[in-house]
Enzyme design. Structure first.
Site, mmCIF file in Angstrom:
data_model
loop_
_atom_site.group_PDB
_atom_site.id
_atom_site.type_symbol
_atom_site.label_atom_id
_atom_site.label_comp_id
_atom_site.label_asym_id
_atom_site.label_seq_id
_atom_site.Cartn_x
_atom_site.Cartn_y
_atom_site.Cartn_z
ATOM 1 N N ASP A 78 60.200 61.783 17.937
ATOM 2 C CA ASP A 78 61.238 61.813 16.907
ATOM 3 C C ASP A 78 60.867 62.743 15.762
ATOM 4 O OD1 ASP A 78 59.183 60.152 16.016
ATOM 5 O OD2 ASP A 78 60.453 58.436 15.548
ATOM 6 N N ASP A 128 54.714 64.046 11.521
ATOM 7 C CA ASP A 128 54.356 63.947 10.103
ATOM 8 C C ASP A 128 52.928 64.468 9.930
ATOM 9 O OD1 ASP A 128 54.355 63.232 7.429
ATOM 10 O OD2 ASP A 128 54.163 61.093 7.772
ATOM 11 N N ARG A 145 67.688 52.262 12.299
ATOM 12 C CA ARG A 145 67.548 53.042 13.534
ATOM 13 C C ARG A 145 68.883 53.411 14.164
ATOM 14 N NH1 ARG A 145 62.318 53.153 15.439
ATOM 15 N NH2 ARG A 145 61.153 51.241 15.199
HETATM 16 P P1 IMP Z 1 52.197 61.137 12.529
HETATM 17 O O1 IMP Z 1 51.139 60.599 13.431
HETATM 18 O O2 IMP Z 1 51.787 61.037 11.070
HETATM 19 O O3 IMP Z 1 52.675 62.526 12.878
HETATM 20 O O4 IMP Z 1 53.379 60.116 12.541
HETATM 21 C C1 IMP Z 1 54.310 60.106 13.450
HETATM 22 C C2 IMP Z 1 55.103 58.816 13.430
HETATM 23 O O5 IMP Z 1 55.317 58.247 12.132
HETATM 24 C C3 IMP Z 1 56.472 59.198 13.937
HETATM 25 O O6 IMP Z 1 56.495 59.097 15.329
HETATM 26 C C4 IMP Z 1 57.360 58.210 13.253
HETATM 27 O O7 IMP Z 1 57.460 57.068 14.056
HETATM 28 C C5 IMP Z 1 56.668 57.878 11.966
HETATM 29 N N1 IMP Z 1 57.266 58.659 10.858
HETATM 30 C C6 IMP Z 1 56.719 59.687 10.182
HETATM 31 N N2 IMP Z 1 57.559 60.168 9.247
HETATM 32 C C7 IMP Z 1 58.691 59.428 9.341
HETATM 33 C C8 IMP Z 1 59.960 59.450 8.654
HETATM 34 O O8 IMP Z 1 60.237 60.253 7.741
HETATM 35 N N3 IMP Z 1 60.875 58.525 9.058
HETATM 36 C C9 IMP Z 1 60.624 57.621 10.047
HETATM 37 N N4 IMP Z 1 59.463 57.574 10.717
HETATM 38 C C10 IMP Z 1 58.503 58.456 10.371
HETATM 39 MG MG MG Z 2 57.344 57.645 16.404
#
Ligand code: IMP
Ligand code: MG
Length: 183
Positions: free
Chosen positions: A108, A111, A173
């Protein structure tokens, strides 16, 4: 037919991507991926839960044979930021062969990048032909680990986004559009 005006479901939300914008971009992504993949069968792996709506629309925009599966990952840390400790709570099913296959991961939103860095490494242990990543949103603000994203729907600079699969503590969601949640 009247014109549909989408109002934010609550005043702390600001529309970022409308359902029409998302849908048009998914058609483009579908064509791009189908052309790049050719006739080979893809194994498409969606990351639960956030990617389920995006994946449902994306796979119907593809023109290639595909097997589908899902993984679920847990990242430890605060409510809003991952600590880097990622574990798998639902792995690829044993009957889905990855060795020698073209794998496409559907996420999705990226981050920090820690989740995808972990998953890519995990999938590569099965010796697939390739692992490519399609992310609906590349959120650039807080990247900690470089991850190569092969296909990106939208780049967004910052903010916490909800809707179209994205949640905040399991809320929002099911909204058909994507909003920034203002705190
Ligand atoms: P990462 O490991 O920090 O890249 O985080 C990824 C996960 O954090 C994504 O798969 C999302 O489930 C959640 N996430 C990060 N940013 C957002 C956001 O702005 N809205 C909703 N979920 C987020
Ligand atoms: Mg996710």
């Amino acid at each position: 037919m009247g014109v549909l005006v989408t109002l934010p479901p609550n005043p702390r939300m600001e529309l970022v991507l409308s359902r029409e914008t998302i849908s048009r971009r998914i058609q483009e992504l579908g064509q791009e991926i189908s052309q790049a993949v050719g006739d080979d069968e893809l194994v498409i792996i969606g990351i639960l839960k956030g990617a389920f709506i995006f994946m449902a629309d994306l796979v119907r925009a593809l023109n290639v044979p595909a097997k589908l599966d899902f993984v679920r990952l847990k990242s430890y840390g605060s409510l809003t930021e991952s600590s880097g400790q990622v574990s798998i709570t639902k792995d690829v099913e044993p009957d889905i062969e990855l060795r020698g296959r073209k794998v496409l991961v559907v996420e999705d939103i990226v981050d920090t990048g820690l989740t995808l860095a972990f998953l890519r490494n995990h999938l590569e242990q099965h010796q697939p032909h390739s692992v490519q990543i399609c992310a609906m949103i590349d959120k650039l603000e807080r990247r900690k680990r470089y991850v190569e994203l092969d296909y990106v729907g939208f780049e967004v600079a910052r903010g916490y986004l909800v809707g179209y699969g994205l949640d905040s503590a399991e809320k929002y969601r099911c909204l058909p559009d994507i909003y920034e949640l203002k705190v």
